[in-house]
Design a protein around this motif. Structure first.
Motif, PDB file in Angstrom:
ATOM      1  N   ASN A 309       0.804  -1.222   0.000  1.00  5.93           N
ATOM      2  CA  ASN A 309       0.000   0.000   0.000  1.00  5.93           C
ATOM      3  C   ASN A 309       0.836   1.270   0.000  1.00  5.93           C
ATOM      4  O   ASN A 309       0.303   2.357   0.236  1.00  5.93           O
ATOM      5  CB  ASN A 309      -0.945   0.011   1.216  1.00  5.93           C
ATOM      6  CG  ASN A 309      -2.171  -0.840   0.985  1.00  5.93           C
ATOM      7  OD1 ASN A 309      -2.624  -0.990  -0.140  1.00  5.93           O
ATOM      8  ND2 ASN A 309      -2.698  -1.415   2.054  1.00  5.93           N
ATOM      9  N   THR A 311       2.340   4.333  -1.635  1.00  9.57           N
ATOM     10  CA  THR A 311       1.874   5.031  -2.828  1.00  9.57           C
ATOM     11  C   THR A 311       2.638   6.330  -3.036  1.00  9.57           C
ATOM     12  O   THR A 311       3.126   6.938  -2.073  1.00  9.57           O
ATOM     13  CB  THR A 311       0.356   5.320  -2.718  1.00  9.57           C
ATOM     14  OG1 THR A 311      -0.121   5.875  -3.942  1.00  9.57           O
ATOM     15  CG2 THR A 311       0.052   6.290  -1.589  1.00  9.57           C
ATOM     16  N   GLN A 313       1.944   9.945  -4.537  1.00  7.66           N
ATOM     17  CA  GLN A 313       0.873  10.824  -4.951  1.00  7.66           C
ATOM     18  C   GLN A 313       1.399  12.247  -5.137  1.00  7.66           C
ATOM     19  O   GLN A 313       2.528  12.565  -4.746  1.00  7.66           O
ATOM     20  CB  GLN A 313      -0.247  10.815  -3.907  1.00  7.66           C
ATOM     21  CG  GLN A 313      -0.895   9.465  -3.683  1.00  7.66           C
ATOM     22  CD  GLN A 313      -1.698   8.992  -4.889  1.00  7.66           C
ATOM     23  OE1 GLN A 313      -2.274   9.788  -5.629  1.00  7.66           O
ATOM     24  NE2 GLN A 313      -1.722   7.669  -5.090  1.00  7.66           N
ATOM     25  N   LYS A 320      -0.591   4.138   2.466  1.00  6.90           N
ATOM     26  CA  LYS A 320      -1.991   4.558   2.550  1.00  6.90           C
ATOM     27  C   LYS A 320      -2.570   4.139   3.901  1.00  6.90           C
ATOM     28  O   LYS A 320      -2.528   2.958   4.255  1.00  6.90           O
ATOM     29  CB  LYS A 320      -2.805   3.938   1.421  1.00  6.90           C
ATOM     30  CG  LYS A 320      -2.471   4.478   0.043  1.00  6.90           C
ATOM     31  CD  LYS A 320      -3.478   4.035  -1.005  1.00  6.90           C
ATOM     32  CE  LYS A 320      -3.401   2.553  -1.288  1.00  6.90           C
ATOM     33  NZ  LYS A 320      -4.275   2.156  -2.432  1.00  6.90           N
ATOM     34  N   ASN A 325      -6.586   6.944  -1.412  1.00 11.00           N
ATOM     35  CA  ASN A 325      -5.245   7.491  -1.566  1.00 11.00           C
ATOM     36  C   ASN A 325      -4.977   8.720  -0.703  1.00 11.00           C
ATOM     37  O   ASN A 325      -3.858   9.232  -0.704  1.00 11.00           O
ATOM     38  CB  ASN A 325      -4.997   7.848  -3.042  1.00 11.00           C
ATOM     39  CG  ASN A 325      -4.865   6.610  -3.912  1.00 11.00           C
ATOM     40  OD1 ASN A 325      -4.399   5.571  -3.464  1.00 11.00           O
ATOM     41  ND2 ASN A 325      -5.295   6.716  -5.164  1.00 11.00           N
TER      42      ASN A 325
END
Length: 770
Positions: A309, A311, A313, A320, A325
């Motif tokens: 998880n 991530t 962004q 996360k 998100n």
């Protein structure tokens, strides 16, 4: 009056009948003596209903009266004690049929006072006798709650005793609403405590507990009924038609209401809480927790899910926290789930943890030193508990307390694991800024409040115990940065919370973002973290004494028995033992697998410091209930990954009768995080080597094969279907007197035990071999 003497067993058996509108009562001399101490009396009732409307109520009288209802009453002393008796009332219909009928045992108390503290575990704290707002989940705050130091403690629309003058009270509950089926109160005027334990259900289903108080608040009563018949069932800050139905009786039908009654001298609310903790399992079916999945396997699965998880962004790079998100800081895993990832001592995950810490201190810290509570994936800051009248962005005090505490723990873990060189000075400066902000707030306001404005540092919403874990964060920061003044603030704040909230009101609350200032479990456990942190860094047993009381308050939120769930429900089919599931709050009426969000290792530390197994039992129960909720092959609890879990264990009908015993098919990363933390920060086996004693937290069985002055030999058996790596902590009684550091788990040897296998472990002093 007949007195009970040593070695004398009392058996009081009465066969009686009922007659409408007859009000004399039947009882027992010893029970009367106890109830007299609290101006109490007892009555036995049979009722008839039309739907949920009471049609008639019959009071059991003398045995000479004819009729078809019989009562067999047994009152027995318990362990030759003068402050506890068992009461078993068996109701039987001997002839004919009676439609829509219930039976009940009712307790009435005259000379009552609204100053009495009333506790129904996980449902009523101080009777919930507080200002109430809204109708539904997470109500908006009214204008007068913002920037108002005088705001009264304000809760959601929950069952409660009235605060209004000349308004009577009615609280309708069923046993599924409670962590322990019990009604308790403390009378300051009489310096007396009262606890009534009962069982979950009879063959008719869950029992009911109905509480009433008159308009003058000088008469109080409650009854235990079989089954529960409520007009309204309580939801998440609202109420709905209960759908309860009284059963139809035929000749030969009978049910027994089993009660245990305690009346005892108590100086204060803490005395009631500590008594409750000791006896809360006394009439439960205390079946042993099931060994399902080794803690090491849970850690392996949890870190695998968390790793997947990670991530990248627009806002930054992070694990996360939940099922989208966006990033939420603290509370439900943000910058908490990084800790078990850092503990892996894996280069890739260590780099990712560093990236998240960089992101948090760069994007979320306000000018005051406080942090914003979250950020969307596109970089938009998330405001919390906002009002159009006060547009300045606010953040939860609890999240900021989490940031300080967990940021300090990360710094310690980087150092202790040999990676101090990776510590970014910006992280340390951020921690200093946050600690300074907390100290300034304390010096200005004498409290931390519930919501804060990160730009200005002003308290936006006052009151509550939202800063429960802040003293722990300040204590860690004070030690790390050598700031005695911060430790002084931590001590002052903890003392304040204890006196005002724990000893003064018998509750802590308000530190969740989706409730008002409601009593809740998270603040209770969080404050225990703070008390043990202060003990850790000061060695002052004052904090240990407070921690024992606080642990008792935590126990009121934790299922003390294994509820019976509908056989067709998911939990019913799995036959899960949910003893140890932790209730959320008086608004969010469900239990959860674990503490949000913590390993609860402070309970282990309290056990270690006091030698009292109550604390070890509590955290062992919590860990095993968590495992019961984990999605595993052949043990499906969610529609997500193996090792995932979700936050609802529902013994009540707060979400509808169809929800009882059924998981919501989703996942919550905070439950996965606290599972990882328990696997990390609790030893699988704790050994006191000089006493040849051990306590088992993991899902293994231990047999002591040999013990002498030279060594202790234990045989470990792994009855599960998964290979285990069992952490063993061994020390002497003298070593246990010293507080345990936050990274002690790094030094615990791991003993491998194959699925279904056995292995012998030899312990000689600090030397552990297998």
């Amino acid at each position: 009056m007949c007195r009970i003497k040593a070695n004398f067993f009392l058996l009081f058996l009465i066969i009686v009948t009922t007659s409408k509108k007859s009000f004399s009562q039947l009882s027992d001399p010893e029970m009367n003596r106890m109830l007299k101490q609290v101006s109490g009396s007892i009555t036995f009732l049979q009722r008839q209903y039309n739907g949920t409307n009471l049609v008639s109520e019959n009071v059991f009288r003398s045995k000479e009266l004819p009729g078809a209802w019989q009562l067999a009453l047994k009152v027995n002393p318990v362990k030759e004690s003068s402050d506890v008796v068992d009461v078993n009332a068996t109701f039987r219909l001997t002839a004919g049929q009676v439609a829509s009928a219930t039976v009940a045992v009712k307790f009435d108390f005259s000379n009552w006072s609204a100053a009495n503290y009333v506790l129904v575990p996980a449902s009523l704290y101080n009777g919930n006798r507080y200002r109430s707002i809204g109708y539904g989940y997470n109500p908006e705050y009214p204008h007068d709650m913002y920037y108002n130091p005088q705001v009264p403690l304000t809760i959601s629309n929950n069952p409660r005793l009235s605060i209004e003058n000349d308004k009577a009270s009615l609280v309708e509950l069923q046993t599924g609403n409670m962590a322990t089926p019990a009604v308790c109160f403390f009378s300051p005027a009489e310096q007396t405590g009262f606890i009534l334990l009962t069982e979950q259900q009879t063959k008719w289903g869950n029992n009911g507990i109905t509480i009433t108080e008159d308009t003058h608040k000088d008469n109080f009563s409650f009854d235990i009924s079989a089954p529960a018949i409520r007009k309204l069932a309580t939801g998440f800050g609202d109420f709905h038609l209960s759908g309860d139905k009284a059963p139809d009786w035929k000749a030969g039908d009978e049910v027994s209401l089993r009660l245990r009654l305690y009346v005892f001298k108590a100086a204060d609310i803490p005395a009631l809480l500590t008594k409750f903790f000791k006896i809360r399992k006394d009439i439960s079916d205390n079946s042993a927790p099931r060994n399902l999945v080794p803690m090491s396997r849970l850690l392996e699965l949890g870190t695998g899910i968390c790793s997947s998880n990670f991530t990248q962004q627009q806002a930054g790079n992070y694990y996360k926290p939940e099922n989208n998100n966006d990033f939420q800081l603290g509370w439900v895993s943000g910058m908490i789930n990084t800790y078990p990832m850092l503990s892996l001592n894996d280069e890739k995950e260590r780099k990712r943890v560093s990236e998240e810490l960089d992101f948090v201190v760069r994007r979320l810290q306000g000018k005051s030193g406080y942090f914003y509570g979250g950020i969307k994936s596109n970089g938009e800051i998330i405001g919390e508990k906002m009002s159009h009248d006060f547009p300045e962005i606010q953040a939860m005090v609890r999240k900021n307390a989490d940031v300080l505490f967990w940021l300090m723990k990360h710094l310690l873990l980087f150092k202790e694991s040999g990676h101090a060189a990776m510590i970014n000075k910006d992280w340390e400066e951020a921690a200093k800024g946050l600690a300074t902000a907390f100290v300034k707030t304390w010096q200005k306001n004498g409290q931390f409040g519930q919501y804060i404005a990160p730009e200005t540092g002003e308290i936006a919403v006052f009151n509550s115990t939202a800063g429960a874990i802040a003293p722990a964060g300040l204590a860690l920061a004070a030690n790390y940065f050598n700031r005695a003044d911060w430790l002084k603030t931590a001590a002052a704040a903890a003392d304040y919370y204890y006196k005002r909230d724990v000893a003064g009101q018998g509750l802590t609350g308000g530190d969740c973002g989706d409730i008002s200032q409601d009593a809740n479990s998270e603040s209770a456990f969080g404050f225990l973290e703070s008390l043990m942190a202060l003990y850790n860094y000061t060695g002052d047993h004052k904090w240990l004494s407070m921690a024992e009381v606080q642990a008792a308050l935590c126990a009121t939120w934790t299922l003390s028995y294994a509820p019976v769930f509908p056989p067709s429900s998911t939990i019913g089919k799995l036959q899960s033992n949910m003893t140890g599931a932790v209730w959320a709050s008086i608004q969010n009426k469900h239990a959860a697998p674990g503490i949000c969000t913590s390993s609860g290792d402070y309970l282990f530390k309290l056990f270690r410091a006091t030698g009292k197994s109550l604390y070890a039992d509590l955290i062992r129960d919590i860990q095993h209930a968590h495992t019961e909720a984990v999605n595993m092959p052949g043990h499906i609890t969610s529609n997500y990954l193996v090792g995932s879990s979700m936050e609802r264990i529902q013994p009540s009908d707060a979400e509808g009768k169809e929800s009882i015993g059924n998981f919501i098919h989703t996942r919550n990363s905070w439950t996965e995080t606290n599972g990882m933390l328990m696997a990390l920060e609790l030893p699988g086996i704790y050994v006191i080597s000089d006493k040849a004693k051990c306590y088992v937290f993991d899902h293994v069985k231990v047999t002591i094969i040999k013990k002498d002055n030279r060594e202790l030999v234990m045989e470990l058996h792994n009855p599960t279907a998964y290979d285990a790596s069992v952490a063993v902590m061994s020390e002497t009684t003298l070593e246990a007197k010293h507080p345990l550091g936050y990274t002690a788990f790094l030094r615990w040897p791991k003993v491998p035990v194959k699925a279904g296998g056995k292995i012998r472990v030899h312990i000689s002093g600090k030397d552990i071999k297998w």
